[in-house]
Structures are given as C-alpha cells and as structure tokens.
Design a protein around this motif. Structure first.
Motif, PDB file in Angstrom:
ATOM      1  N   SER A 153     -31.901 -60.655  82.591  1.00  0.00           N
ATOM      2  CA  SER A 153     -32.145 -60.745  81.151  1.00  0.00           C
ATOM      3  C   SER A 153     -33.480 -60.111  80.764  1.00  0.00           C
ATOM      4  O   SER A 153     -33.595 -59.491  79.710  1.00  0.00           O
ATOM      5  CB  SER A 153     -32.088 -62.200  80.674  1.00  0.00           C
ATOM      6  N   VAL A 154     -34.491 -60.241  81.631  1.00  0.00           N
ATOM      7  CA  VAL A 154     -35.785 -59.610  81.345  1.00  0.00           C
ATOM      8  C   VAL A 154     -35.635 -58.093  81.366  1.00  0.00           C
ATOM      9  O   VAL A 154     -36.153 -57.390  80.484  1.00  0.00           O
ATOM     10  CB  VAL A 154     -36.852 -60.075  82.341  1.00  0.00           C
ATOM     11  N   HIS A 155     -34.928 -57.575  82.357  1.00  0.00           N
ATOM     12  CA  HIS A 155     -34.714 -56.127  82.416  1.00  0.00           C
ATOM     13  C   HIS A 155     -33.938 -55.641  81.190  1.00  0.00           C
ATOM     14  O   HIS A 155     -34.239 -54.569  80.640  1.00  0.00           O
ATOM     15  CB  HIS A 155     -33.969 -55.754  83.696  1.00  0.00           C
ATOM     16  N   HIS A 156     -32.950 -56.423  80.759  1.00  0.00           N
ATOM     17  CA  HIS A 156     -32.194 -56.034  79.569  1.00  0.00           C
ATOM     18  C   HIS A 156     -33.094 -56.054  78.335  1.00  0.00           C
ATOM     19  O   HIS A 156     -33.015 -55.159  77.486  1.00  0.00           O
ATOM     20  CB  HIS A 156     -30.998 -56.963  79.364  1.00  0.00           C
ATOM     21  N   ALA A 157     -33.947 -57.073  78.236  1.00  0.00           N
ATOM     22  CA  ALA A 157     -34.878 -57.148  77.105  1.00  0.00           C
ATOM     23  C   ALA A 157     -35.761 -55.906  77.054  1.00  0.00           C
ATOM     24  O   ALA A 157     -36.000 -55.328  75.979  1.00  0.00           O
ATOM     25  CB  ALA A 157     -35.727 -58.408  77.204  1.00  0.00           C
ATOM     26  N   LEU A 158     -36.256 -55.486  78.199  1.00  0.00           N
ATOM     27  CA  LEU A 158     -37.113 -54.295  78.249  1.00  0.00           C
ATOM     28  C   LEU A 158     -36.339 -53.041  77.873  1.00  0.00           C
ATOM     29  O   LEU A 158     -36.888 -52.124  77.248  1.00  0.00           O
ATOM     30  CB  LEU A 158     -37.716 -54.141  79.647  1.00  0.00           C
ATOM     31  N   SER A 202     -43.094 -67.707  82.829  1.00  0.00           N
ATOM     32  CA  SER A 202     -44.192 -66.791  82.478  1.00  0.00           C
ATOM     33  C   SER A 202     -44.757 -66.122  83.727  1.00  0.00           C
ATOM     34  O   SER A 202     -45.009 -64.904  83.732  1.00  0.00           O
ATOM     35  CB  SER A 202     -45.295 -67.536  81.723  1.00  0.00           C
ATOM     36  N   ASN A 203     -44.932 -66.895  84.790  1.00  0.00           N
ATOM     37  CA  ASN A 203     -45.406 -66.315  86.039  1.00  0.00           C
ATOM     38  C   ASN A 203     -44.388 -65.325  86.607  1.00  0.00           C
ATOM     39  O   ASN A 203     -44.758 -64.268  87.146  1.00  0.00           O
ATOM     40  CB  ASN A 203     -45.691 -67.413  87.060  1.00  0.00           C
ATOM     41  N   GLY A 204     -43.111 -65.671  86.474  1.00  0.00           N
ATOM     42  CA  GLY A 204     -42.070 -64.773  86.953  1.00  0.00           C
ATOM     43  C   GLY A 204     -42.038 -63.465  86.194  1.00  0.00           C
ATOM     44  O   GLY A 204     -41.871 -62.387  86.785  1.00  0.00           O
ATOM     45  N   LEU A 215     -43.030 -57.575  85.473  1.00  0.00           N
ATOM     46  CA  LEU A 215     -43.645 -56.496  84.698  1.00  0.00           C
ATOM     47  C   LEU A 215     -44.623 -55.701  85.546  1.00  0.00           C
ATOM     48  O   LEU A 215     -44.765 -54.480  85.363  1.00  0.00           O
ATOM     49  CB  LEU A 215     -44.356 -57.062  83.470  1.00  0.00           C
ATOM     50  N   ASP A 216     -45.277 -56.376  86.476  1.00  0.00           N
ATOM     51  CA  ASP A 216     -46.187 -55.671  87.372  1.00  0.00           C
ATOM     52  C   ASP A 216     -45.413 -54.680  88.241  1.00  0.00           C
ATOM     53  O   ASP A 216     -45.846 -53.534  88.428  1.00  0.00           O
ATOM     54  CB  ASP A 216     -46.938 -56.670  88.246  1.00  0.00           C
ATOM     55  N   VAL A 217     -44.263 -55.112  88.747  1.00  0.00           N
ATOM     56  CA  VAL A 217     -43.429 -54.225  89.570  1.00  0.00           C
ATOM     57  C   VAL A 217     -42.911 -53.061  88.748  1.00  0.00           C
ATOM     58  O   VAL A 217     -42.857 -51.914  89.212  1.00  0.00           O
ATOM     59  CB  VAL A 217     -42.249 -55.022  90.180  1.00  0.00           C
ATOM     60  N   PRO A 225     -46.725 -53.035  80.501  1.00  0.00           N
ATOM     61  CA  PRO A 225     -47.860 -53.840  80.031  1.00  0.00           C
ATOM     62  C   PRO A 225     -47.452 -55.286  79.752  1.00  0.00           C
ATOM     63  O   PRO A 225     -46.406 -55.531  79.126  1.00  0.00           O
ATOM     64  CB  PRO A 225     -48.292 -53.132  78.743  1.00  0.00           C
ATOM     65  N   LEU A 226     -48.250 -56.223  80.206  1.00  0.00           N
ATOM     66  CA  LEU A 226     -47.948 -57.633  79.986  1.00  0.00           C
ATOM     67  C   LEU A 226     -47.932 -57.973  78.499  1.00  0.00           C
ATOM     68  O   LEU A 226     -47.314 -58.961  78.083  1.00  0.00           O
ATOM     69  CB  LEU A 226     -48.983 -58.499  80.712  1.00  0.00           C
TER      70      LEU A 226
END
Length: 250
Positions: A110-115, A138-140, A145-147, A151-152
């Motif tokens: 879902s995070v990748h899709h959001a991006l 949030s830590n996840g 995002l670092d990988v 930008p955070l």
C-alpha cells in the motif's frame, strides 16, 4: 490477478494471527480482486496471538508462523505468498530469505502504491487501528522510503482510530461507535496538511473506504474530498503480487 501467463497460479494468503474471523474478513476482500486463473488458499496462524496489538505480538507471530510456512512450501509449491497484516512485519523478510518465490506484505504494497499515485506537493498518511501502530508503521515507512530514496517529507504520519475487533462484534450501537472513531481519525489525518493519499492500514478497517471518502468530502468539500486517493490495503496487496509474478515470468 491477471498475469501474462494463462497458467493456473497458486497464492497462499497468510493471516499471522490466530483469528479465523479475521481470516474470513481478509478472504472477503482478496476474493473480489483475484482473477479466474488464481487459486487462493487462506492460512491462519495456529499458535500465535489472537489479535496482533503490539510489537511483542508481531514478533511472537513471526516465530509461530515461519517454521510451519516453510514446511508448507516444502510440501506444496505455491507461486506467491501474501501477508495480510498491516504492519512492518518481520515475517515478510524472513520468508523472502527462505523461499524462492514472491512474498508480499500488504503494508509495503500500500505504501508503494501511495507513492505511485501521489501528486507533487502532496503527502500520504496512514489511518490505522491501535495506538501502538502509529509508531510501528511510521518506523516502517521511514525504512521503506530510505530504501526507495524518497524524501521522508512525503509521509505525513500514521493516525490511530482506536477501532478494535470488539467494536465490530457489536450491533448497531457498535457501528455508530466505529463510524465516530473513524471520523475522528480521518479529521486528524486531514489536519496533518497537504494530504493527497490515505492508506487504510489495518485489516479490520477493510470495507470502510466508503466512509472515509464521505468524511473527506464532508471535511474538505465534495470537489476537494474526491481528489484524495483512498488506498485499499488488500487490493494493493493483490496488485503487488500480480506485478511480482509477472516480473518472475518475464
């Protein structure tokens, strides 16, 4: 699921907690997104916590699930595993390290899709369940995002609704309580500013995407509220599995 090959594909969907009721909820969502060539099997952790409410529970479920799942794959060859738990769950990496097949978590998907869909000058946020998940997710996201070298600042944060499984077991009164909790959570998310995408994070929140849309429109006006993209965690997971299998078949 519609990979390039027309062959039958076997997908194992993992519920890493011990609740069959949660597995049934997961199945109601996954089944609507998989295609006719996909045979989907659902697996519930036999010895883990009934509901994952803390990092300790998540770690315990990893220990309970890893060995049995490796043994399952030794006996029957699945084409992919989908972890249907919205958390930065170490079981994903552990299985990826042990199995030579795609292993996808709905959180990462879902995070990748959001991006992928996030517009410039906008940020994404996660609407989750328990308070402990605000920091855990949030830590996840920070690690992801670092990988991805993103930008955070594109991430606005994770907001808990405090909706629990017990809330869903109640009658009409429970529905009202859940709606009120979701409404307050969405308001907090929108208050973070410049929100373009809301990831619905937590399997028990599945099916509430329509409420979240209505709240966005009520808070922002219909036109602006409709511009906010609501990410369905289970749909994102299926889409990510589809892409992983297609990449493997190329």
């Amino acid at each position: 699921m519609c990979p390039k090959s027309s062959q039958t594909l076997n997908l194992l969907v993992i519920n890493p907690n011990g609740s069959e009721a949660v597995t049934n909820l997961i199945q109601s969502g996954i089944d609507r997104y998989t295609g006719p060539n996909t045979v989907t099997t659902y697996w519930t952790c036999p010895n883990g916590p009934a509901v994952l409410q803390s990092q300790e529970d998540i770690d315990r479920s990893t220990e309970a699930c890893l060995g049995p799942l490796v043994q399952i794959q030794d006996r029957k060859r699945y084409d992919a595993f989908l972890l249907a738990c919205y958390a930065d769950h170490p079981l994903v990496a552990a299985l990826q390290g042990r199995l030579g097949l795609p292993v996808v978590g709905i959180f990462e998907a879902s995070v990748h899709h959001a991006l992928d869909v996030l517009q410039r000058m906008k940020r994404f946020a996660i609407l989750t369940t328990g308070k402990a998940y605000e920091e855990q997710l949030s830590n996840g996201v920070t690690k992801l995002l670092d990988v991805e070298d993103v930008p955070l600042s594109r991430f606005a944060g994770a907001v808990a609704t405090s909706v629990g499984w017990s809330d869903l077991q109640k009658t009409d009164e429970g529905t009202g309580i859940v709606k009120a909790k979701v409404r307050e959570g969405v308001r907090k998310v929108l208050g973070l500013g410049d929100i373009g995408v809301i990831c619905v994070g937590g399997v028990i929140l599945f099916g509430m995407e329509g409420w979240i849309r209505e709240i966005c429109e009520a808070e922002m006006g219909q036109e602006n509220g409709q511009k906010v993209i609501i990410v369905d965690q289970l749909q994102a997971g299926v889409m990510a599995v589809e892409r992983a299998i297609e990449k493997m078949l190329d």
